[in-house]
Enzyme design. Structure first.
Site: not given
Length: 319
Positions: A234, A282
């Site tokens: 994250r 991502h």
């Protein structure tokens, strides 16, 4: 027999992929895809289920009667921070394809740094034929922070490639063939680590954990001297100003980043052009939308049959 509850779908994925995956999914149920203009002002009261990924902040006020919320990915921090999160089970997505993709990305990044790929790319641009001293995987210790499903699979696959692998998690995990550490052993873990892989969920305890103080505690006796930081967990777990500072000063020798504090990554970010940094948008592990909907259907079937839901999130722990 009562009518089956509709399913709300609010996924910030590629719209065409969601549309294609919905064909044949949720047989016998209405699907309310909030990406479709016809549903944007719809009354969502009385609906039991929602499948979400970075959904609209007003979703839970519009759908006050939900019985289960399903995350569109392995992470759930995007749900936990939404206003009005109801006190109902939150289920994360666990799937073989998601796990496999993450392990592929982690192994690839470790190999790119091991085989000094950027250095060879630079030599190729200059048309320079030159051999660099080449260590092997067995000379590198990869330390994985986050030893859940994804971390354990990556650890096993890195070990097959010949890397020495160790793992860390807040509470100790036992993984065959892998030395593991808990919170009390973090200093020993960091001191042994040449390549640090971040696969942590985002919680109050992990926010900003990858910072200059932690990077300075990493091992510096490996074949490349300075350690490498690889993060696909994250973005909120890393302090990007510290990463840049440590790359500039040589505390870090390189990095691979798939997640960022703010996404998308700004076009002005220095990370794009740094010669020892790999940037991906991502995509280390993108949810297979068909597999996601199959997973949700299976869990709804369990729920409506009186069985326990699987992969329910501990909202206090954050994963």
């Amino acid at each position: 027999m009562p009518a089956k509850s509709p399913v709300i779908v609010d996924l910030k994925f590629i719209p065409e992929e969601v549309h294609a995956a919905l064909k044949g999914a949720f047989s016998g149920r209405e699907v309310i895809n909030l990406a479709e203009p016809s549903h944007r002002g719809r009354d969502l009261s009385g609906i039991d289920y929602a499948v979400v990924w970075k959904s609209a902040p007003d979703l839970f006020s519009r759908a006050p009667d939900l019985k289960v919320v399903f995350s569109g990915g392995a992470g759930v921090d995007h749900v936990l921070t939404l206003p009005g999160l109801p006190d109902v089970p939150l289920v994360r997505f666990v799937d073989r394809t998601l796990t496999t993709q993450m392990s592929e990305w982690v192994v690839m990044q470790c190999l790119l740094h091991l085989r000094q790929h950027r250095a060879y790319e630079a030599l190729a641009e200059k048309h320079e034929w030159r051999d660099l001293s080449q260590p092997e995987a067995a000379d590198i210790t990869v330390g994985i922070m986050g030893m859940g499903v994804l971390g354990q699979d990556a650890a096993r696959k890195l070990a097959v490639m010949g890397f020495k692998v160790i793992g860390w998690s807040r509470t100790k995990r036992t993984v065959e063939g892998i030395d593991t550490y808990d919170a009390d052993g973090v200093d020993t873990f960091l001191g042994r680590t040449d390549f640090l892989v971040g696969l942590l969920p985002l919680t109050p305890d992990t926010r900003g954990i990858f910072n200059a103080g932690l990077f300075r505690r990493l091992g510096r006796k490996g074949p490349f001297g300075a350690p490498v930081f690889i993060n696909a967990g994250r973005g909120g777990s890393q302090v990007e100003a510290d990463i840049l500072e440590c790359l500039d000063s040589g505390v870090l020798g390189g990095a691979s980043l798939d997640v960022f504090e703010r996404e998308p990554l700004s076009p002005e970010s220095r990370f794009w052009d740094m010669p020892n940094v790999y940037v991906t948008p991502h995509v280390a592990a993108s949810s297979d939308v068909k597999a996601l909907f199959a997973h949700v259907e299976e869990q709804i079937s369990r729920f409506e049959s009186g069985l326990n839901l699987e992969h329910v999130v501990d909202k206090v722990a954050g994963y």
